[in-house]
Structure formats: structure tokens, C-alpha cells
Design an enzyme around this catalytic site. Structure first.
Site, short mmCIF file in Angstrom:
data_model
loop_
_atom_site.label_atom_id
_atom_site.label_comp_id
_atom_site.label_asym_id
_atom_site.label_seq_id
_atom_site.Cartn_x
_atom_site.Cartn_y
_atom_site.Cartn_z
N ARG A 156 0.82 -1.21 0.00
CA ARG A 156 0.00 0.00 0.00
C ARG A 156 0.86 1.26 0.00
O ARG A 156 0.51 2.25 -0.64
CB ARG A 156 -0.91 0.00 1.24
CG ARG A 156 -1.75 1.24 1.44
CD ARG A 156 -2.78 1.44 0.36
NE ARG A 156 -3.57 0.23 0.13
CZ ARG A 156 -4.54 0.15 -0.78
NH1 ARG A 156 -4.84 1.20 -1.54
NH2 ARG A 156 -5.20 -0.98 -0.94
N ASN B 268 -1.92 -3.97 8.53
CA ASN B 268 -2.93 -5.00 8.35
C ASN B 268 -3.30 -5.15 6.88
O ASN B 268 -2.52 -4.79 6.00
CB ASN B 268 -4.14 -4.76 9.24
CG ASN B 268 -4.61 -6.05 9.90
OD1 ASN B 268 -5.01 -6.98 9.20
ND2 ASN B 268 -4.52 -6.13 11.22
N HIS C 205 -5.29 -3.82 4.57
CA HIS C 205 -5.21 -2.71 3.63
C HIS C 205 -3.76 -2.31 3.37
O HIS C 205 -3.39 -1.96 2.25
CB HIS C 205 -6.01 -1.51 4.14
CG HIS C 205 -6.28 -0.47 3.10
ND1 HIS C 205 -5.59 0.72 3.04
CD2 HIS C 205 -7.16 -0.44 2.06
CE1 HIS C 205 -6.04 1.44 2.03
NE2 HIS C 205 -6.98 0.75 1.41
N CYS C 206 -2.94 -2.40 4.40
CA CYS C 206 -1.53 -2.00 4.29
C CYS C 206 -0.74 -2.90 3.34
O CYS C 206 0.28 -2.46 2.78
CB CYS C 206 -0.86 -2.02 5.65
SG CYS C 206 -1.64 -1.02 6.92
N ILE C 207 -1.13 -4.15 3.17
CA ILE C 207 -0.34 -5.09 2.36
C ILE C 207 -0.90 -5.23 0.95
O ILE C 207 -0.43 -6.09 0.19
CB ILE C 207 -0.25 -6.46 3.04
CG1 ILE C 207 -1.61 -7.15 3.13
CG2 ILE C 207 0.39 -6.34 4.43
CD1 ILE C 207 -1.55 -8.62 3.58
#
Length: 365
Positions: free
Chosen positions: A94, A354, A356-358
Site C-alpha cells: 500500500r 494489516n 489494507h496496508c499489504i
């Protein structure tokens, strides 16, 4: 691939679509860094694979893996997922994969922001970050997409959310932090966002989730679910340090209007009980520059807002908490045409982010 230096998405008629608009695909990065992912990253990889396969039900998924992990990634992921060898410093797609923009004809381009590991030498989380900072351009080359060169402006994908209709949402704690663009005033930061995301209104939430090491990215506290609608991470426990932070965001959002002049409908998404790292988990993490990565009892920035909106599903984290089911129900009501898939994500959270971050979506052409 053409590297565009003399123009902007706004000037060229490109905009950043909302995440709930249709995608061609999604990018993830296979985890391997031993000071981020405990005990060699085996548990984290299992969670990453589950996320990738859930997204692959409705859109093309590309997983980037370093040389040492390419064979493992290829063996663990199904045939429908593309695996490419690409070096990186960690696994946060992200934040340093391209932000994609498109025009009305369906042409897609990338933006290559500057990345300095969430604060550089001021308060960044690791060094070096040089491989991460090359990934946006490499991916645009892989995807045969032109890319805007904006490396002179430090920005992570997790620090912005857009509604696709002219509104961008950020947090003051992140974008005004001294480790990113300290020489730019708030108005100058706004102008960069407007020129490159093609938005006309910036919503500045005061803060994010307590303990978020990114200086409180917006994607962990609040997200657009539709034009004029947002979810806000919320706790009813007034003794929790997060209560005042979420309440400050709620006060701001209830008074704000978006680019179309709409008042926002704010939907509260319950938070899990505080999640803290155990001594056993800490023992599985290598030190970073002679310093322990985490300390036993440290509170992690757990939030259900850190979900990914795929074409036919919403992939959200679970923490083995009583609030898991309630949070899933809230999202299912907000996304009636998508199936909400909840994946146990503690082993991603330990790394510092989490779901969304990956992930990073590629809009459809």
C-alpha cells in the site's frame, strides 16, 4: 513505460479512483523481513496467502517476492495468482507501490511518490528503504503503464483515502509529521495532493489509531465506503486512550462536507479490545539496528478499518475478539453487494499494519 516529469494527473485529466470502483487487479509483496515477521515469517506468509487468495476470487493478483522467497511464494500460491521476483525492503504494498490514476477513456498511469520508511532518519522505522523506493517505477514497467515522477514528495498510499468524486481524506498527525515534508506548509501539501490525485477537497482528520507507527495513517482509522459515507474506528470505553482520538475525528467528520457539498454519514466500526504482543512473539523477532523491534505488552494498532475492497468482496481482519462478528456485520450492511471475508490477521498486525496496508489496487481500464 514513459516517466512523466513535466505534467500532473490533474493537468492531464487523470484522477485517483475510489477503492470501491472496479479493479483490474491487486498487488501484494511476500513477507520475509525477520525484524518485522516473527519466527521466519511462516505465520505471516500463511495470512498473506489467505488474503491473496480471497482477493483472487474476483480480480487478478500479482505477488512480488524477493529472490530468496520466490520459490516458496510460487509453491504456496495458486495458479491463478501471478508471482514475480522483485526486491524490496519489506512487504507494505500500500505504501510504496504506485498510486494508480485513470482518465475518462480508461487509460491508467501510476504515481511514483517518494518513500522514506514513514519518517526517514527523523522517525522512520528502518533503514535502508532504497529497494522499496524503486518498486513503484518497476511495477509500472512490469504493467506497461506510464508513471508520474513525484519522488520529491514523501507520501504513502496508506496515508490517503479518496471517494472518487473529488475528496481526499488524510490525518494531520501523518501528513504534517516532521519526517516527511517538513519544508512544506499545510497549504503546499494540499496543492500537491490536489494536483496528483485530482481532488478539490482535503479532509484533515486530527489523528489516527493509538500506537500506529506510521504517524497514524488514515487507512487505520477511517475509510470511504461509498460517496458521502465513511466508517470510523470507534470504542465506547471512555477510559481507553483511543476514545479521545476517535471522538476528535468524529467531531471533525460531523462538521465536514465533501467536495460535492455533502454532509458525511459516519458509521462507527467497533474496535477490538486492546491487542498486545506477547513475550513469545517478541522472542521471534530479530533486532533492528541493535534495538528490539517490540517489547512484551506493547499495544498494537489493531483496527477493523484496515480492510480491502475487492471487486466482489471486502477482505477484513479478525483478531479472535468478541467484536470480530459485530464489525463484520457492520461492513456487510455497508457493502450489501459484496461478500465480507474475515481473515485472522494477528500475524500481519505484529508486522505493523494489516490487510489494507499489504494490498494496492490497480483500477480497471
Amino acid at each position: 513505460m514513459r516517466i512523466i516529469k513535466a505534467s500532473t494527473p490533474y493537468a492531464d485529466g487523470f484522477r485517483m479512483p475510489a477503492e470501491y470502483e472496479r479493479h483490474d487487479g491487486c498487488i501484494l509483496i511476500f513477507p520475509e523481513r525477520s525484524d518485522s515477521w516473527q519466527y521466519g515469517g511462516y505465520a505471516a506468509r500463511k495470512a498473506f496467502v489467505q488474503v491473496a487468495e480471497a482477493i483472487a476470487e474476483s480480480e487478478h493478483v500479482t505477488v512480488c517476492a524477493g529472490e530468496a522467497q520466490y520459490d516458496n511464494a510460487r509453491a504456496l500460491l495458486s495458479e491463478r495468482i501471478r508471482v514475480v521476483e522483485m526486491s524490496s525492503n519489506d512487504a507494505w504494498a500500500r505504501d510504496y507501490c504506485p498510486t494508480f490514476v485513470k482518465n475518462d477513456k480508461g487509460d491508467v498511469r501510476g504515481i511514483d511518490w517518494g518513500f522514506n520508511a514513514w519518517g526517514g532518519l527523523y522517525d522512520g522505522l528502518y533503514f535502508p528503504w532504497d529497494k522499496d523506493n524503486r518498486m513503484a517505477r518497476k511495477l509500472c514497467d512490469l504493467l506497461d503503464l506510464d508513471v508520474y515522477d513525484k519522488r520529491d514528495f514523501i507520501l504513502e498510499g496508506g496515508s490517503i483515502h479518496v471517494d472518487g468524486e473529488g475528496t481526499c481524506m488524510v490525518t494531520e498527525s501523518c501528513l504534517l509529521s516532521q519526517g516527511r515534508n517538513p519544508r512544506l506548509a499545510r497549504a503546499e501539501i494540499e496543492e500537491n495532493l490536489k494536483a496528483y490525485l485530482n481532488v478539490s477537497k482535503i479532509l484533515w482528520l486530527p489523528c489516527g489509531i493509538y500506537g500506529d507507527e506510521t504517524n497514524e495513517h488514515v487507512d487505520n482509522i477511517c475509510a470511504f465506503t461509498a460517496p458521502g459515507h465513511v466508517v470510523l474506528a470507534w470504542t465506547e470505553d471512555e477510559t481507553d486512550v483511543q476514545y479521545a482520538m476517535s471522538a476528535a475525528c468524529l467531531t471533525y467528520l460531523e462538521q465536514a462536507v465533501d467536495a460535492r457539498g455533502r454532509r458525511l454519514a459516519v458509521h462507527k466500526l467497533p474496535l477490538p479490545r486492546p491487542v498486545t504482543i506477547t513475550e513469545e512473539e517478541c522472542r521471534g523477532l530479530d533486532a533492528c539496528w541493535d534495538e528490539p523491534t517490540r517489547m512484551p505488552g506493547e499495544r498494537l494498532a489493531a483496527s477493523y478499518v484496515n480492510f480491502y475492497i475487492a471487486n466482489k468482496s471486502v477482505v477484513m481482519p479478525g483478531f479472535g475478539d468478541p467484536a470480530d462478528e459485530k464489525a463484520k456485520e457492520v461492513l456487510q450492511e455497508l457493502f450489501p453487494d459484496r461478500r465480507v471475508v474475515q481473515i485472522y490477521a494477528r500475524d500481519i498486525l505484529i508486522g505493523g499494519g494489516n490487510i489494507h496496508c499489504i494490498t494496492q489496487q490497480i483500477p480497471s481500464k
